[in-house]
Design a protein around this motif. Structure first.
Motif, PDB file in Angstrom:
ATOM      1  N   UNK A 123     -99.146 -16.809   2.725  1.00 15.16           N
ATOM      2  CA  UNK A 123     -98.178 -17.598   3.500  1.00 15.16           C
ATOM      3  C   UNK A 123     -97.047 -16.776   4.117  1.00 15.16           C
ATOM      4  N   UNK A 124     -97.032 -15.463   3.853  1.00 20.20           N
ATOM      5  CA  UNK A 124     -96.091 -14.617   4.609  1.00 20.20           C
ATOM      6  C   UNK A 124     -96.852 -13.607   5.473  1.00 20.20           C
ATOM      7  N   UNK A 125     -98.171 -13.843   5.616  1.00 20.95           N
ATOM      8  CA  UNK A 125     -99.046 -13.015   6.463  1.00 20.95           C
ATOM      9  C   UNK A 125     -99.447 -11.686   5.841  1.00 20.95           C
ATOM     10  N   UNK A 126     -99.279 -11.559   4.523  1.00 23.03           N
ATOM     11  CA  UNK A 126     -99.910 -10.422   3.856  1.00 23.03           C
ATOM     12  C   UNK A 126    -101.425 -10.618   3.914  1.00 23.03           C
ATOM     13  N   UNK A 127    -102.149  -9.516   4.111  1.00 23.28           N
ATOM     14  CA  UNK A 127    -103.609  -9.594   4.091  1.00 23.28           C
ATOM     15  C   UNK A 127    -104.071  -9.007   2.764  1.00 23.28           C
ATOM     16  N   UNK A 128    -104.808  -9.805   1.977  1.00 19.45           N
ATOM     17  CA  UNK A 128    -105.196  -9.397   0.631  1.00 19.45           C
ATOM     18  C   UNK A 128    -106.711  -9.369   0.526  1.00 19.45           C
ATOM     19  N   UNK A 129    -107.220  -8.267   0.016  1.00 19.96           N
ATOM     20  CA  UNK A 129    -108.657  -8.162  -0.219  1.00 19.96           C
ATOM     21  C   UNK A 129    -108.890  -7.796  -1.682  1.00 19.96           C
ATOM     22  N   UNK A 137     -92.091 -11.571  -1.778  1.00 22.08           N
ATOM     23  CA  UNK A 137     -92.670 -12.776  -2.379  1.00 22.08           C
ATOM     24  C   UNK A 137     -93.714 -12.448  -3.449  1.00 22.08           C
ATOM     25  N   UNK A 138     -94.526 -11.410  -3.205  1.00 25.06           N
ATOM     26  CA  UNK A 138     -95.587 -11.050  -4.152  1.00 25.06           C
ATOM     27  C   UNK A 138     -94.966 -10.553  -5.457  1.00 25.06           C
ATOM     28  N   UNK A 139     -93.815  -9.894  -5.348  1.00 22.45           N
ATOM     29  CA  UNK A 139     -93.125  -9.403  -6.538  1.00 22.45           C
ATOM     30  C   UNK A 139     -92.179 -10.455  -7.115  1.00 22.45           C
ATOM     31  N   UNK A 160     -94.275 -21.486  13.273  1.00 27.73           N
ATOM     32  CA  UNK A 160     -94.994 -21.313  14.547  1.00 27.73           C
ATOM     33  C   UNK A 160     -96.291 -20.525  14.355  1.00 27.73           C
ATOM     34  N   UNK A 161     -96.297 -19.650  13.353  1.00 25.92           N
ATOM     35  CA  UNK A 161     -97.494 -18.835  13.102  1.00 25.92           C
ATOM     36  C   UNK A 161     -98.445 -19.539  12.135  1.00 25.92           C
ATOM     37  N   UNK A 162     -98.128 -20.796  11.811  1.00 25.66           N
ATOM     38  CA  UNK A 162     -99.014 -21.551  10.922  1.00 25.66           C
ATOM     39  C   UNK A 162     -98.800 -21.245   9.445  1.00 25.66           C
ATOM     40  N   UNK A 163     -97.683 -20.619   9.119  1.00 24.56           N
ATOM     41  CA  UNK A 163     -97.387 -20.291   7.715  1.00 24.56           C
ATOM     42  C   UNK A 163     -96.428 -21.337   7.150  1.00 24.56           C
ATOM     43  N   UNK A 164     -96.511 -21.598   5.865  1.00 23.62           N
ATOM     44  CA  UNK A 164     -95.689 -22.638   5.251  1.00 23.62           C
ATOM     45  C   UNK A 164     -94.670 -22.010   4.294  1.00 23.62           C
ATOM     46  N   UNK A 165     -93.408 -21.928   4.717  1.00 26.79           N
ATOM     47  CA  UNK A 165     -92.392 -21.286   3.875  1.00 26.79           C
ATOM     48  C   UNK A 165     -92.268 -21.943   2.494  1.00 26.79           C
ATOM     49  N   UNK A 166     -92.599 -23.223   2.406  1.00 20.74           N
ATOM     50  CA  UNK A 166     -92.455 -23.914   1.115  1.00 20.74           C
ATOM     51  C   UNK A 166     -93.409 -23.353   0.067  1.00 20.74           C
ATOM     52  N   UNK A 167     -94.459 -22.683   0.532  1.00 16.10           N
ATOM     53  CA  UNK A 167     -95.450 -22.163  -0.421  1.00 16.10           C
ATOM     54  C   UNK A 167     -95.156 -20.722  -0.856  1.00 16.10           C
ATOM     55  N   UNK A 168     -94.055 -20.147  -0.373  1.00 18.86           N
ATOM     56  CA  UNK A 168     -93.760 -18.748  -0.710  1.00 18.86           C
ATOM     57  C   UNK A 168     -93.610 -18.520  -2.216  1.00 18.86           C
TER      58      UNK A 168
END
Lengths: 423, 423
Positions: free
Chosen positions: A71-77, A153-155, A179-187
């Motif tokens: 939700x902050x646009x980190x890409x995780x694999x 947020x991850x930390x 606007x980028x489709x991310x939801x700040x409430x889920x941070x």
């Protein structure tokens, strides 16, 4: 000896130089996405930034990882362990850039981790822990004047107040995210738990001249300098440039402060001080400057050295103001404590470096890194890679060699395999 | 003695204080037109600037003058002599302003001349010369970084190359003029001929503290300082603020130059030096500044004093650059020779000042003025009016008193009537 042999075998499964070649190719491909026509600029949630995230996610998918964009646009694999209850090792760095940036700051750490898991997948090597490759969305602090928007947020260190910050166009972080489709409430849900983590490893370019001068491809980071950042506004008396005798003027003069900072920060080896921004708002060639705004960034390998300099600089600001009959307003905008890297993980990296035939060199980092955010949450360590061109970074002149990138990937692979055997 | 009596009679025809009261009211009315919501800004051919021109022209019409707005937007009102072959006395100043300006810089000179001709008309006093009140459209050089756009053409000093200058939005001066209905091709025809001119008189605020400190409402300008203006670009090596040891950095550092300028310009009484603009393009709080751009403005009461300082500053720039391993590029953008005011017209003004009961004080002008453009074409002289608030100008804190404005108008009326009797 058995463990060493197995580790070396794992590394040996890839053609010599293949890691470095692929890292350099992928870095070139990411550098083609830029929000400016001249030079590489990729700031948080710009179109270029979204494209880079999509590219990285594709590569992670092709490598067989379980991927997500959070939700902050980190890409995780995730290169998943056999058992779901396993703990997680994070290998990460950031994919955003400063303006007119180089191609390797941040991205090298993501790509090193990527080629490493591509290799593990290819040779069918499972690990007893999850290996999460994270491409953090924001570290440089360019767009919202706040750093580490991806790793905070991850930390579990994201302060909701940051959502009200505005970019140069006046848009809040919250609005830009939506606007980028991310939801700040889920941070808040992004925060990793201490008990699930095994450690945090980050490969990064050194951004300095030490490894270059000592002829070493890589080095082990001992500590990450914390910085104190301030904005300073100097208010003097504007007036006509031709009509006020020099002795009666009160220019909003910053020059003495700049020179004092330079002199003071030359007094300790790891201490550095920078005035990176300076402007005379509404200034004109024929007007005595009435206001000057500038930034101060002061860092050192340890907090005591740094804080002594910060304190001296503030005292000097007061003396200059009194002597010149002007007023200064200094506002601390960021303070980051220095972080000591984990002795255990430093040893792990140093041993892998030595096995690669390189003298293990421990050195402090003057730059801040995502790794800092994980201090206190899990063990952190970093591997630095030599820069060319005198160590320049945050510049198009930032370069590394494919050979050094290859060395970094092999060292990290060796270290991860060793960790797999000992954990 | 007969002539003195007649002159005093002319002045006496107006109610005491009436000139000053009207000047202050009209200055307030002009100050209501601004292109910014906060503060007074009126730059060349902005909507506010067009409105001010229209107001001034209306007032000139109401005063019975023959009016025109010329092809560079100067507003001209002629109080015509009986005979068409008469020569012309110009009384002028400018109606444009700097950004966030005061209300009197330039406009005081226009309004003083206006109330003077209103008075002559009222009392039915004809002059043996044409009296042209000119409100010059541009003197400050804000929009096109070029000063005297109004007075240059009238003095026959307009260089056609100026038409290609661009404002901050990229529009050329020629295009902006055409949009305003002005025809650049007609500019050469605006030049006044030497043989038609009797002289040039300008009332202006002092923009400095001398008259205020000496308790004098007005003073006579002895000479107008010329300025040398340069832009300087310093190019160092950008880099990460945390990773390059202080001893190895090459900041694009301007501070030493700024302090040298300050020290050098304190070495002669009329010498002044200013860094009015300074910026670090694309600077960031955590990046070593790679480039710094600044302006230099150096002036003195005589050209030799000024040129010696300019030469020393340039030499010092070279020394600093060599010592710091950075490069400097200095470009001279304007050079104006100092102008000596006409001894004859200075005497004329000094006599009128003395008759008003004020000690005649001659003082140099550190600021440039439209009067400079007429040097060599006709005799020029200026009357300075005391500023309050320590002499500040180019600022909303710029003030004068109605009493001083009144004194200036009475002195000028007296001088003009004396000129009428002796010419």
């Amino acid at each position: 000896m058995g463990m060493v042999t197995e580790a070396m075998h794992g590394v040996g499964g890839s053609e010599p130089g293949a890691f470095g070649k692929r890292i350099m190719e992928l870095a070139e491909r990411l550098a083609q996405w830029s929000e400016s026509l001249d030079g590489l600029t990729c700031t948080y949630l710009s179109p270029a930034h979204r494209s880079v995230a999509a590219e990285i996610r594709n590569w992670m998918r092709e490598a067989g990882l379980i991927t997500e964009v959070d939700e902050v646009a980190n890409v995780i694999g995730r290169y998943a362990a056999a058992g779901p209850a396993a703990r997680t090792l994070i290998m990460a760095s950031h994919y955003d850039t400063v303006r007119n940036a180089g191609k390797y700051d941040g991205r090298l750490g993501i790509l090193t981790a990527l080629v490493l898991v591509e290799h593990l997948k290819r040779i069918g090597r499972k690990l007893p822990f999850h290996l999460d490759v994270i491409a953090f969305s924001e570290e440089e602090g360019v767009r919202f004047s706040s750093s580490f928007l991806g790793s905070r947020p991850v930390a579990g260190r994201f302060d909701g107040k940051l959502l009200e910050r505005r970019d140069a166009d006046g848009h809040t972080l919250a609005a830009v995210m939506r606007d980028a489709g991310l939801d700040p409430a889920k941070i808040p849900a992004l925060a990793r738990r201490r008990e699930e983590l095994m450690g945090y490893l980050e490969v990064h370019i050194e951004q300095g001249p030490v490894l270059l001068e000592e002829g070493l491809p890589v080095g082990i980071v001992s500590a990450i300098a914390g910085s104190v950042r301030s904005t300073v506004t100097i208010t003097g008396t504007a007036g006509h440039a031709g009509t006020v005798p020099m002795a009666r003027r009160h220019d909003a003069a910053a020059a003495e402060l700049v020179l004092y900072l330079e002199k003071r920060c030359a007094q300790a080896p790891t201490l550095v001080g920078t005035v990176g921004q300076l402007a005379v708002p509404n200034g004109a060639i024929n007007i005595i400057p009435g206001r000057c705004e500038l930034t101060l960034d002061i860092r050192a390998g340890d907090d005591a050295t740094r804080d002594a300099a910060v304190s001296d600089v503030r005292a000097e600001i007061g003396r200059i103001a009194a002597r010149r009959g002007v007023s200064f307003k200094s506002t601390e905008v960021q303070r980051t404590a220095a972080v000591r890297c984990s002795p255990r993980l430093q040893s792990l990296l140093a041993d892998a470096v030595a096995r690669a035939g390189v003298r293990p060199r421990h050195l402090p980092s003057g730059a801040g890194h995502d790794a800092m955010m994980f201090d206190g949450l899990t063990d952190v360590a970093m591997l630095f890679v030599r820069c060319g061109n005198g160590g320049v970074s945050h510049s198009p002149r930032e370069i590394i060699t494919a050979e050094d990138a290859d060395m970094a990937a092999r060292v990290m692979l060796d270290a991860v395999l060793r960790l797999a055997e000992t954990s």
